[in-house]
Scaffold this motif. Structure first.
Motif, PDB file in Angstrom:
ATOM      1  N   PRO A  39       0.804  -1.220   0.000  1.00  0.00           N
ATOM      2  CA  PRO A  39       0.000   0.000   0.000  1.00  0.00           C
ATOM      3  C   PRO A  39       0.838   1.271   0.000  1.00  0.00           C
ATOM      4  CG  PRO A  39      -0.021  -1.004   2.175  1.00  0.00           C
ATOM      5  CD  PRO A  39       0.662  -1.976   1.267  1.00  0.00           C
ATOM      6  N   ARG A  40       2.127   1.146   0.303  1.00  0.00           N
ATOM      7  CA  ARG A  40       3.041   2.279   0.237  1.00  0.00           C
ATOM      8  C   ARG A  40       4.206   1.894  -0.685  1.00  0.00           C
ATOM      9  NH1 ARG A  40       4.349   4.991   5.851  1.00  0.00           N
ATOM     10  NH2 ARG A  40       4.995   6.628   4.379  1.00  0.00           N
ATOM     11  N   GLY A  41       5.171   2.811  -0.826  1.00  0.00           N
ATOM     12  CA  GLY A  41       6.235   2.620  -1.797  1.00  0.00           C
ATOM     13  C   GLY A  41       7.069   1.370  -1.570  1.00  0.00           C
ATOM     14  N   VAL A  42       7.529   0.794  -2.681  1.00  0.00           N
ATOM     15  CA  VAL A  42       8.426  -0.367  -2.644  1.00  0.00           C
ATOM     16  C   VAL A  42       9.853   0.132  -2.884  1.00  0.00           C
ATOM     17  CG1 VAL A  42       8.910  -2.658  -3.568  1.00  0.00           C
ATOM     18  CG2 VAL A  42       6.559  -1.782  -3.587  1.00  0.00           C
ATOM     19  N   ASN A  43      10.741  -0.145  -1.939  1.00  0.00           N
ATOM     20  CA  ASN A  43      12.118   0.332  -2.007  1.00  0.00           C
ATOM     21  C   ASN A  43      13.088  -0.672  -2.614  1.00  0.00           C
ATOM     22  OD1 ASN A  43      11.710   2.879  -0.587  1.00  0.00           O
ATOM     23  ND2 ASN A  43      11.341   1.604   1.221  1.00  0.00           N
ATOM     24  N   CYS A  44      12.785  -1.948  -2.488  1.00  0.00           N
ATOM     25  CA  CYS A  44      13.771  -2.955  -2.881  1.00  0.00           C
ATOM     26  C   CYS A  44      13.069  -4.214  -3.373  1.00  0.00           C
ATOM     27  CB  CYS A  44      14.701  -3.287  -1.714  1.00  0.00           C
ATOM     28  SG  CYS A  44      13.871  -3.600  -0.136  1.00  0.00           S
ATOM     29  N   VAL A  45      13.762  -4.913  -4.276  1.00  0.00           N
ATOM     30  CA  VAL A  45      13.238  -6.151  -4.853  1.00  0.00           C
ATOM     31  C   VAL A  45      14.399  -7.077  -5.151  1.00  0.00           C
ATOM     32  CG1 VAL A  45      13.285  -5.230  -7.221  1.00  0.00           C
ATOM     33  CG2 VAL A  45      11.728  -7.107  -6.649  1.00  0.00           C
ATOM     34  N   SER A  46      14.201  -8.363  -4.926  1.00  0.00           N
ATOM     35  CA  SER A  46      15.218  -9.349  -5.299  1.00  0.00           C
ATOM     36  C   SER A  46      14.545 -10.683  -5.582  1.00  0.00           C
ATOM     37  CB  SER A  46      16.283  -9.505  -4.209  1.00  0.00           C
ATOM     38  OG  SER A  46      15.729 -10.038  -3.027  1.00  0.00           O
ATOM     39  N   TYR A  47      15.222 -11.481  -6.395  1.00  0.00           N
ATOM     40  CA  TYR A  47      14.756 -12.818  -6.744  1.00  0.00           C
ATOM     41  C   TYR A  47      15.409 -13.856  -5.837  1.00  0.00           C
ATOM     42  CZ  TYR A  47      12.960 -11.302 -11.367  1.00  0.00           C
ATOM     43  OH  TYR A  47      12.269 -10.719 -12.399  1.00  0.00           O
ATOM     44  N   PHE A  48      14.710 -14.982  -5.659  1.00  0.00           N
ATOM     45  CA  PHE A  48      15.393 -16.168  -5.157  1.00  0.00           C
ATOM     46  C   PHE A  48      14.619 -17.406  -5.571  1.00  0.00           C
ATOM     47  CE2 PHE A  48      12.348 -15.637  -1.787  1.00  0.00           C
ATOM     48  CZ  PHE A  48      12.243 -16.847  -1.098  1.00  0.00           C
ATOM     49  N   VAL A  49      15.298 -18.536  -5.525  1.00  0.00           N
ATOM     50  CA  VAL A  49      14.702 -19.821  -5.889  1.00  0.00           C
ATOM     51  C   VAL A  49      14.583 -20.649  -4.619  1.00  0.00           C
ATOM     52  CG1 VAL A  49      14.933 -21.909  -7.266  1.00  0.00           C
ATOM     53  CG2 VAL A  49      15.676 -19.705  -8.208  1.00  0.00           C
TER      54      VAL A  49
ATOM     55  N   MET B 251      12.971 -24.333  -3.331  1.00  0.00           N
ATOM     56  CA  MET B 251      12.343 -25.611  -3.690  1.00  0.00           C
ATOM     57  C   MET B 251      11.875 -25.597  -5.146  1.00  0.00           C
ATOM     58  SD  MET B 251      10.381 -26.727  -0.178  1.00  0.00           S
ATOM     59  CE  MET B 251       9.436 -25.218  -0.020  1.00  0.00           C
ATOM     60  N   ASP B 252      12.766 -25.116  -6.006  1.00  0.00           N
ATOM     61  CA  ASP B 252      12.581 -25.086  -7.457  1.00  0.00           C
ATOM     62  C   ASP B 252      11.499 -24.104  -7.909  1.00  0.00           C
ATOM     63  OD1 ASP B 252      13.853 -26.121  -9.743  1.00  0.00           O
ATOM     64  OD2 ASP B 252      12.058 -27.260 -10.258  1.00  0.00           O
ATOM     65  N   LYS B 253      11.076 -23.217  -7.024  1.00  0.00           N
ATOM     66  CA  LYS B 253      10.126 -22.173  -7.400  1.00  0.00           C
ATOM     67  C   LYS B 253      10.843 -20.838  -7.489  1.00  0.00           C
ATOM     68  CE  LYS B 253       5.594 -23.659  -5.707  1.00  0.00           C
ATOM     69  NZ  LYS B 253       4.483 -23.283  -4.798  1.00  0.00           N
ATOM     70  N   SER B 254      10.499 -20.036  -8.491  1.00  0.00           N
ATOM     71  CA  SER B 254      11.024 -18.682  -8.599  1.00  0.00           C
ATOM     72  C   SER B 254      10.173 -17.754  -7.744  1.00  0.00           C
ATOM     73  CB  SER B 254      11.006 -18.207 -10.052  1.00  0.00           C
ATOM     74  OG  SER B 254      11.954 -18.898 -10.813  1.00  0.00           O
ATOM     75  N   LEU B 255      10.810 -17.068  -6.803  1.00  0.00           N
ATOM     76  CA  LEU B 255      10.108 -16.189  -5.888  1.00  0.00           C
ATOM     77  C   LEU B 255      10.718 -14.793  -5.935  1.00  0.00           C
ATOM     78  CD1 LEU B 255       9.845 -18.570  -2.799  1.00  0.00           C
ATOM     79  CD2 LEU B 255       8.204 -18.294  -4.655  1.00  0.00           C
ATOM     80  N   LEU B 256       9.922 -13.822  -5.517  1.00  0.00           N
ATOM     81  CA  LEU B 256      10.372 -12.440  -5.410  1.00  0.00           C
ATOM     82  C   LEU B 256      10.242 -11.979  -3.965  1.00  0.00           C
ATOM     83  CD1 LEU B 256       8.716 -10.562  -8.417  1.00  0.00           C
ATOM     84  CD2 LEU B 256      11.165 -10.774  -8.016  1.00  0.00           C
ATOM     85  N   LEU B 257      11.179 -11.132  -3.548  1.00  0.00           N
ATOM     86  CA  LEU B 257      11.108 -10.452  -2.264  1.00  0.00           C
ATOM     87  C   LEU B 257      10.942  -8.965  -2.509  1.00  0.00           C
ATOM     88  CD1 LEU B 257      14.123 -12.170  -0.505  1.00  0.00           C
ATOM     89  CD2 LEU B 257      11.720 -12.535   0.059  1.00  0.00           C
TER      90      LEU B 257
END
Length: 295
Positions: free
Chosen positions: A178-188, A190-196
């Protein structure tokens, strides 16, 4: 936890050299420096400009560093001689972040002008693409480690967008916070592509990609979340915040494992030392080399 601390101007970004024991820092004072984290000594320092340098990255295969600053310029230097290779005006507002493509001669830059730009150093740093779609400052960008033709962006418009290098428009939008997003990163996991993502709403979130569903909200910080990343070998997520803490989360259960306190002010950047449990933390008043496993 703290093994070494060095006071300096505000550290806005960190980057680890892939093969040498070096960490690159960009400072709010307009300086960039390279430290050897094994000898705990500064190797090189360079005054880039008189305004904040918010981002700097190694381009190790060229033995360069690339910087982005509040004067809207990207500058490239030989990191051995500090000779300036290139300087050009890249945006019409502050540059928040640059990232280097893992194999192609590209960097991405993001700015308060709401644009993301792709630059090709083999065409004398020509702009190969401009990506449009955010409605507020773009704060960070990250390449997908499984598909380097794709990347994610974080913006103060509250969204994270997924892009392909071939298209000016996003291929997906996650209304992340609901407010600004400052940072983003990927990780895998259990063989799933996820975002933080980390946000001005004081939370971080874990997202399943490409379904764009929120798997977990990481709650505990008491101010804006400014940095988040998964350790490359250990099963932990590490987040940093303007609440002056670093928090360690379990990558499987997403439970909070540890809160790390220090006396160098707000946290702006986090990087890991490969093959170890060491972490480098960039803060308002300097940087810390610490161990996230030790007490």
């Amino acid at each position: 936890m703290v093994e070494f601390a060095q006071r300096s101007a505000r550290v806005k970004s960190l980057d680890m050299h892939p093969t040498e024991p070096w960490v690159l820092m960009s400072l709010h004072s307009g300086v960039v420096s390279i430290w050897n984290y094994e000898s705990k000594a500064m190797m090189n320092s360079l005054e880039v400009t008189g305004v904040p340098v918010r981002t700097a990255k190694f381009i190790a295969r060229k033995q360069w560093i690339v910087t982005g600053a509040d004067d809207m310029f990207i500058r490239v230097y030989d990191y051995n001689t500090l000779e300036k290779i290139k300087e050009f005006e890249a945006h019409i507002d502050y540059i928040r972040c640059v990232v280097v493509h893992p194999t192609l001669p590209y960097i991405l830059s993001v700015s308060d002008d709401k644009h993301i730009k792709l630059w090709n150093w083999e065409t004398d740093w020509g702009c190969a693409q401009t990506f449009e779609g955010h409605s507020h400052y773009v704060m960070q960008v990250a390449f997908d480690p499984r598909d380097s033709s794709s990347f994610a962006s974080a913006s103060l418009d509250g969204s994270t967008k997924i892009w392909n290098l071939d298209s000016r428009q996003p291929i997906a939008t996650v209304e992340a916070h609901p407010r600004g997003v400052n940072c983003v990163s990927y990780f895998v996991n259990m063989d799933k592509s996820l975002l933080l993502t980390g946000s001005d709403d004081y939370t971080a979130k874990v997202w399943d990609y490409p379904s764009n569903s929120c798997l977990r909200t990481l709650e505990g910080h008491t101010n804006n979340v400014t940095a988040i990343s998964v350790h490359p070998e250990l099963p932990i997520i590490v987040s940093g915040s303007e609440d002056q803490t670093v928090r360690v989360w379990n990558v499987i259960t997403y439970g909070l494992e540890k809160t790390l306190n220090h006396d160098l002010g707000r946290v702006w950047a986090i990087e890991f030392v490969k093959g170890t449990s060491q972490v480098v933390i960039g803060c308002d008043e300097g940087f810390i080399l610490g161990n996230i496993i030790g007490s």
